[in-house]
Design a protein around this motif. Structure first.
Motif, PDB file in Angstrom:
ATOM      1  N   PRO A 159     -78.010 -43.061 -16.905  1.00 37.38           N
ATOM      2  CA  PRO A 159     -78.987 -41.973 -16.771  1.00 37.38           C
ATOM      3  C   PRO A 159     -78.379 -40.595 -17.008  1.00 37.38           C
ATOM      4  O   PRO A 159     -79.013 -39.724 -17.621  1.00 37.38           O
ATOM      5  CB  PRO A 159     -79.487 -42.120 -15.320  1.00 37.38           C
ATOM      6  CG  PRO A 159     -79.253 -43.547 -14.986  1.00 37.38           C
ATOM      7  CD  PRO A 159     -77.992 -43.921 -15.701  1.00 37.38           C
ATOM      8  N   TYR A 160     -77.143 -40.384 -16.530  1.00 35.46           N
ATOM      9  CA  TYR A 160     -76.497 -39.084 -16.741  1.00 35.46           C
ATOM     10  C   TYR A 160     -76.246 -38.838 -18.221  1.00 35.46           C
ATOM     11  O   TYR A 160     -76.535 -37.760 -18.751  1.00 35.46           O
ATOM     12  CB  TYR A 160     -75.180 -39.006 -15.974  1.00 35.46           C
ATOM     13  CG  TYR A 160     -74.408 -37.741 -16.263  1.00 35.46           C
ATOM     14  CD1 TYR A 160     -74.744 -36.544 -15.636  1.00 35.46           C
ATOM     15  CD2 TYR A 160     -73.368 -37.729 -17.192  1.00 35.46           C
ATOM     16  CE1 TYR A 160     -74.058 -35.380 -15.915  1.00 35.46           C
ATOM     17  CE2 TYR A 160     -72.672 -36.559 -17.467  1.00 35.46           C
ATOM     18  CZ  TYR A 160     -73.022 -35.393 -16.828  1.00 35.46           C
ATOM     19  OH  TYR A 160     -72.346 -34.238 -17.120  1.00 35.46           O
ATOM     20  N   ILE A 292     -76.497 -36.267 -12.660  1.00 33.04           N
ATOM     21  CA  ILE A 292     -75.533 -36.786 -11.674  1.00 33.04           C
ATOM     22  C   ILE A 292     -76.269 -37.453 -10.512  1.00 33.04           C
ATOM     23  O   ILE A 292     -75.883 -38.528 -10.045  1.00 33.04           O
ATOM     24  CB  ILE A 292     -74.638 -35.645 -11.162  1.00 33.04           C
ATOM     25  CG1 ILE A 292     -73.739 -35.132 -12.294  1.00 33.04           C
ATOM     26  CG2 ILE A 292     -73.780 -36.114  -9.991  1.00 33.04           C
ATOM     27  CD1 ILE A 292     -72.925 -33.915 -11.922  1.00 33.04           C
ATOM     28  N   MET A 293     -77.351 -36.825 -10.057  1.00 32.87           N
ATOM     29  CA  MET A 293     -78.130 -37.414  -8.967  1.00 32.87           C
ATOM     30  C   MET A 293     -78.699 -38.778  -9.360  1.00 32.87           C
ATOM     31  O   MET A 293     -78.823 -39.683  -8.524  1.00 32.87           O
ATOM     32  CB  MET A 293     -79.264 -36.467  -8.563  1.00 32.87           C
ATOM     33  CG  MET A 293     -78.795 -35.194  -7.875  1.00 32.87           C
ATOM     34  SD  MET A 293     -80.157 -34.027  -7.563  1.00 32.87           S
ATOM     35  CE  MET A 293     -81.149 -34.979  -6.402  1.00 32.87           C
ATOM     36  N   ALA A 294     -79.033 -38.924 -10.658  1.00 37.30           N
ATOM     37  CA  ALA A 294     -79.626 -40.181 -11.121  1.00 37.30           C
ATOM     38  C   ALA A 294     -78.642 -41.336 -11.062  1.00 37.30           C
ATOM     39  O   ALA A 294     -79.055 -42.508 -11.097  1.00 37.30           O
ATOM     40  CB  ALA A 294     -80.147 -40.018 -12.548  1.00 37.30           C
ATOM     41  N   THR A 295     -77.348 -41.036 -10.985  1.00 35.59           N
ATOM     42  CA  THR A 295     -76.356 -42.111 -10.847  1.00 35.59           C
ATOM     43  C   THR A 295     -76.304 -42.640  -9.423  1.00 35.59           C
ATOM     44  O   THR A 295     -75.680 -43.678  -9.173  1.00 35.59           O
ATOM     45  CB  THR A 295     -74.956 -41.607 -11.261  1.00 35.59           C
ATOM     46  OG1 THR A 295     -74.525 -40.583 -10.358  1.00 35.59           O
ATOM     47  CG2 THR A 295     -74.976 -41.068 -12.676  1.00 35.59           C
ATOM     48  N   THR A 346     -85.012 -42.750 -20.046  1.00 30.66           N
ATOM     49  CA  THR A 346     -84.235 -43.837 -19.432  1.00 30.66           C
ATOM     50  C   THR A 346     -85.102 -44.628 -18.457  1.00 30.66           C
ATOM     51  O   THR A 346     -85.025 -45.860 -18.375  1.00 30.66           O
ATOM     52  CB  THR A 346     -83.013 -43.263 -18.696  1.00 30.66           C
ATOM     53  OG1 THR A 346     -82.238 -42.495 -19.606  1.00 30.66           O
ATOM     54  CG2 THR A 346     -82.152 -44.377 -18.123  1.00 30.66           C
ATOM     55  N   TYR A 347     -85.938 -43.923 -17.710  1.00 33.17           N
ATOM     56  CA  TYR A 347     -86.841 -44.533 -16.738  1.00 33.17           C
ATOM     57  C   TYR A 347     -87.764 -45.540 -17.431  1.00 33.17           C
ATOM     58  O   TYR A 347     -87.935 -46.674 -16.967  1.00 33.17           O
ATOM     59  CB  TYR A 347     -87.638 -43.426 -16.064  1.00 33.17           C
ATOM     60  CG  TYR A 347     -88.652 -43.861 -15.033  1.00 33.17           C
ATOM     61  CD1 TYR A 347     -88.274 -44.533 -13.882  1.00 33.17           C
ATOM     62  CD2 TYR A 347     -90.003 -43.543 -15.206  1.00 33.17           C
ATOM     63  CE1 TYR A 347     -89.208 -44.904 -12.931  1.00 33.17           C
ATOM     64  CE2 TYR A 347     -90.938 -43.901 -14.258  1.00 33.17           C
ATOM     65  CZ  TYR A 347     -90.545 -44.584 -13.126  1.00 33.17           C
ATOM     66  OH  TYR A 347     -91.478 -44.940 -12.180  1.00 33.17           O
ATOM     67  N   PHE A 348     -88.345 -45.158 -18.569  1.00 30.23           N
ATOM     68  CA  PHE A 348     -89.232 -46.052 -19.303  1.00 30.23           C
ATOM     69  C   PHE A 348     -88.448 -47.178 -19.984  1.00 30.23           C
ATOM     70  O   PHE A 348     -88.930 -48.311 -20.066  1.00 30.23           O
ATOM     71  CB  PHE A 348     -90.051 -45.264 -20.335  1.00 30.23           C
ATOM     72  CG  PHE A 348     -91.389 -44.819 -19.820  1.00 30.23           C
ATOM     73  CD1 PHE A 348     -92.553 -45.419 -20.234  1.00 30.23           C
ATOM     74  CD2 PHE A 348     -91.484 -43.788 -18.900  1.00 30.23           C
ATOM     75  CE1 PHE A 348     -93.796 -45.022 -19.753  1.00 30.23           C
ATOM     76  CE2 PHE A 348     -92.702 -43.376 -18.403  1.00 30.23           C
ATOM     77  CZ  PHE A 348     -93.866 -43.992 -18.823  1.00 30.23           C
TER      78      PHE A 348
END
Length: 420
Positions: A159-160, A292-295, A346-348
């Protein structure tokens, strides 16, 4: 003193984390080329879209209704053709070849826009040639995801990295519209579209020389995703509806702010310029932060947070009384874009990991259809309400989108989902 030392330690750790992750991005094979291509494709879009109404209404001489139909035809072409191309690319068709063909179509389409002024021929060019060209961005993003899958990048860092990838599109939009305005003064639309075509020609060279097809992890030959059935999964459909509403609201807002500032708040074009200049300044660092939060966080929670930022932004802007009051609110807009535009792809893709081209196209089509409807709804609602109350439509749309994600956007883990 201890608190200050702790803050300094946290900041140093954050800077070190960003530095290490950014260096990781540049070490991924072919990724620097992909970042350059993403910037170039984003730049081409940013050169045309902000001035599309001037092209249609003033340069070609379309009526408002004819222009709306023209933009709708372009959107339908992009959705239908890019969806079909996305399904082909996830099976057995070379993604590199598709990128080259779609870029050639873009060159032909924009050269047509440079010289053709017949309405019906322009509609054909917009539907067919630029419909094919609309596949370039989702195919590039899908290729980037496949490169990541084949690399040594840890899965939690994906994600990052994809958010950094999206960041280069944002960078293109920070310079594209202003540069296009200068080109129009010097060279008019003919020069602008020639420049866009030249950019795609350079991209074709880079694709041909530097990119290679990534092996698909699953042989999709003869195996098609039943896209309609996939879309009707409750949590998938909820996410599509939410993204559709968000992008409709965002488009209405982009059209409404200049009128609201100059005709309701008594501001000037200079105020409008500052308002649109604030978000890009904050989008890039916010994309890094949320990447970074998405990791560490669940992507679904971050997407919901982005919708909440958007809802709060429209609610607050509805209550402003002076142009300058909008300036700090644009940080909320930047935070929303950093999440919903940066992490949403990335979410999709995670919904359909074996077919990233189809998943990416699905997200971008929800974006395109929502934006197209936004243009039509702005004209309709601004004729019914004053410009300040047009924001209530944006509040309603983002509020419904947030509600839909909150209650229906998550897959029910206890239900066994059949494979297609």
């Amino acid at each position: 003193m201890k608190r200050l030392d702790r803050m300094i330690h946290v900041q140093a750790k954050l800077i070190s984390s960003i530095k290490n992750r950014t260096s990781l991005v540049w070490k991924i094979p072919t990724f620097p080329i992909l970042l350059m291509l993403n910037f170039m494709f984003g730049l081409a879009t940013s050169l045309f879209i902000p001035f599309s109404s001037i092209f249609g209404l003033d340069e070609v001489g379309m009526s408002n209704v004819a222009y709306g139909i023209f933009m709708t035809i372009m959107a339908i072409g992009g959705v239908v053709i890019s969806t079909y191309i996305g399904k082909l690319s996830d099976r057995n068709v070379s993604r590199k070849l598709i990128l080259i063909v779609s870029s050639v179509a873009a060159i032909a389409g924009y050269l047509g826009f440079a010289y053709v002024r017949d309405y019906y021929i322009l509609c054909f060019i917009g539907f067919f040639l630029l419909g094919i060209a609309s596949a370039t961005m989702p195919q590039l993003w899908a290729h980037a995801r496949e490169v990541l899958e084949q690399s040594d990048v840890p899965k939690k860092e994906v994600p990052y990295v994809m958010n950094v990838f999206r960041m280069f599109t944002a960078l293109a939009w920070t310079v594209g519209p202003a540069f296009a305005g200068w080109i129009l003064v010097v060279m008019d639309f003919e020069g602008l579209f020639m420049l866009v075509s030249l950019g795609f020609l350079l991209c074709i060279f880079a694709i041909f020389v530097f990119l290679k097809d990534e092996p698909k992890k699953v042989d999709m030959t003869g195996k098609q995703v039943m896209l309609g059935k996939f879309m009707l999964r409750p949590h998938i459909f909820a996410n599509i509806i939410a993204m559709f509403l968000l992008h409709a609201a965002t488009t209405i807002n982009m059209q409404n702010i200049p009128q609201f500032v100059t005709k309701t708040l008594g501001g000037t074009e200079a105020h409008v310029g500052v308002i649109f200049s604030v978000p890009p300044v904050f989008e890039v660092p916010l994309m890094i932060m949320f990447g970074i939060m998405a990791t560490r966080w669940d992507l679904g929670k971050l997407i919901k947070l982005g919708f909440f930022f958007s809802f709060a932004y429209f609610f607050l802007i509805w209550n402003v009384t002076e142009p300058w009051q909008i300036y700090p609110l644009q940080i909320l807009s930047a935070a929303n874009v950093a999440i919903t535009a940066g992490l949403a792809v990335t979410y999709f893709q995670n919904f359909l990991p074996k077919e990233p081209g189809t998943a990416t196209t699905l997200y971008m089509n929800a974006q395109k259809i929502g934006s197209t409807l936004g243009f039509l709804l702005f004209g309709y609602f601004s004729s019914l309400f004053d410009y300040q109350n047009v924001f209530t439509i944006c509040i309603l749309f983002t509020g419904i989108g947030f509600f839909v994600l909150l209650f229906f956007g998550q897959e029910r883990k206890h239900k066994k989902v059949a494979e297609f």
